[in-house]
Design a protein around this motif. Structure first.
Motif, PDB file in Angstrom:
ATOM      1  N   TRP A 193       4.728  13.997  -3.658  1.00 57.46           N
ATOM      2  CA  TRP A 193       4.923  12.713  -4.342  1.00 57.46           C
ATOM      3  C   TRP A 193       5.973  12.842  -5.440  1.00 57.46           C
TER       4      TRP A 193
ATOM      5  N   GLY B 202       0.775  -1.235   0.000  1.00 58.05           N
ATOM      6  CA  GLY B 202       0.000   0.000   0.000  1.00 58.05           C
ATOM      7  C   GLY B 202       0.805   1.282   0.000  1.00 58.05           C
ATOM      8  N   THR B 203       1.986   1.268   0.603  1.00 54.13           N
ATOM      9  CA  THR B 203       2.754   2.509   0.721  1.00 54.13           C
ATOM     10  C   THR B 203       3.119   3.075  -0.642  1.00 54.13           C
TER      11      THR B 203
ATOM     12  N   ARG C 234      -0.173   5.893  -7.529  1.00 53.09           N
ATOM     13  CA  ARG C 234      -1.495   6.452  -7.816  1.00 53.09           C
ATOM     14  C   ARG C 234      -1.453   7.973  -7.906  1.00 53.09           C
ATOM     15  N   HIS C 235      -0.788   8.620  -6.966  1.00 51.27           N
ATOM     16  CA  HIS C 235      -0.734  10.091  -6.972  1.00 51.27           C
ATOM     17  C   HIS C 235       0.065  10.628  -8.154  1.00 51.27           C
TER      18      HIS C 235
ATOM     19  N   GLN D 247       2.075   1.973  -3.478  1.00 46.66           N
ATOM     20  CA  GLN D 247       0.887   1.994  -4.328  1.00 46.66           C
ATOM     21  C   GLN D 247       0.301   3.410  -4.336  1.00 46.66           C
ATOM     22  N   GLN D 248       0.241   4.033  -3.167  1.00 46.04           N
ATOM     23  CA  GLN D 248      -0.259   5.406  -3.084  1.00 46.04           C
ATOM     24  C   GLN D 248       0.628   6.368  -3.866  1.00 46.04           C
TER      25      GLN D 248
ATOM     26  N   ARG E  35      -8.029   3.544 -11.133  1.00 45.08           N
ATOM     27  CA  ARG E  35      -7.274   2.759 -10.139  1.00 45.08           C
ATOM     28  C   ARG E  35      -6.803   1.437 -10.726  1.00 45.08           C
TER      29      ARG E  35
END
Length: 176
Positions: free
Chosen positions: A139, A39-40, A46-47, A42-43, A68
């Motif tokens: 990011w 998840g880390t 995504r951003h 992945q965010q 997504r």
């Protein structure tokens, strides 16, 4: 007449082994972390793809990928590429330790080129410029990507230094 090995060539072979092993360890840990802590990063992906922390320039925002499904597919592809590169570099390290220098150099080159492509073309080129990651204060992975790109490039250069054979011919470069 038998070819003798020089201390210089032994040092270069050891250098090639250790540097390849270092990059193999690094990218193995990166891939492992991305798999076990999915998840880390992945965010992060995504951003970057959504361009949601950039300057929101209408001339650029059409590039954003907000699905997504596509974002996660890109992240999985990154992890798969990192994992494959790690395995190739582990194989290269193994070949260096087995003194199969010709194959070790070829396999290590492939693994390092995989990283140069991922971090150079993928993160610096596509992420940094196409998705204008450089505009994001939150990011922006360009510094980290540059570190891996430079590390991989330096190791690639190091493993391609001529080992030499310890003869006068190899030191002077002549073949008379």
């Amino acid at each position: 007449m038998p070819v003798s090995r020089t201390p210089h060539s032994n040092v270069l072979r050891l250098t090639s082994t250790l540097l390849t092993a270092t990059v193999a360890l690094y990218i193995s840990l990166v891939a492992f972390s991305n798999i076990t802590d999915f998840g880390t990063n992945q965010q992060f992906v995504r951003h970057v793809l959504a361009m949601d922390t950039t300057f929101k320039d209408d001339d650029l925002m059409w590039r954003a990928i907000t699905s997504r499904t596509w974002q996660d597919a890109a992240y999985i592809a990154i992890i798969a590429w990192e994992t494959l590169a790690a395995l190739v570099l582990i194989a290269g390290t193994y070949l260096w330790t087995r003194r199969d220098h010709t194959r070790a150099r070829s396999v290590s080159t492939l693994g390092l080129l995989m990283l140069l492509l991922l971090f150079g073309a993928g993160f610096i080129g596509i992420g940094g410029e196409w998705f204008v990651m450089w505009q994001s204060g939150d990011w922006n992975g360009l510094d980290a990507a540059m570190r891996v790109f430079l590390l991989s490039g330096v190791v690639l250069l190091a493993i391609h230094l001529p080992f030499g054979t310890g003869t006068q011919e190899s030191r002077t470069g002549s073949s008379s």
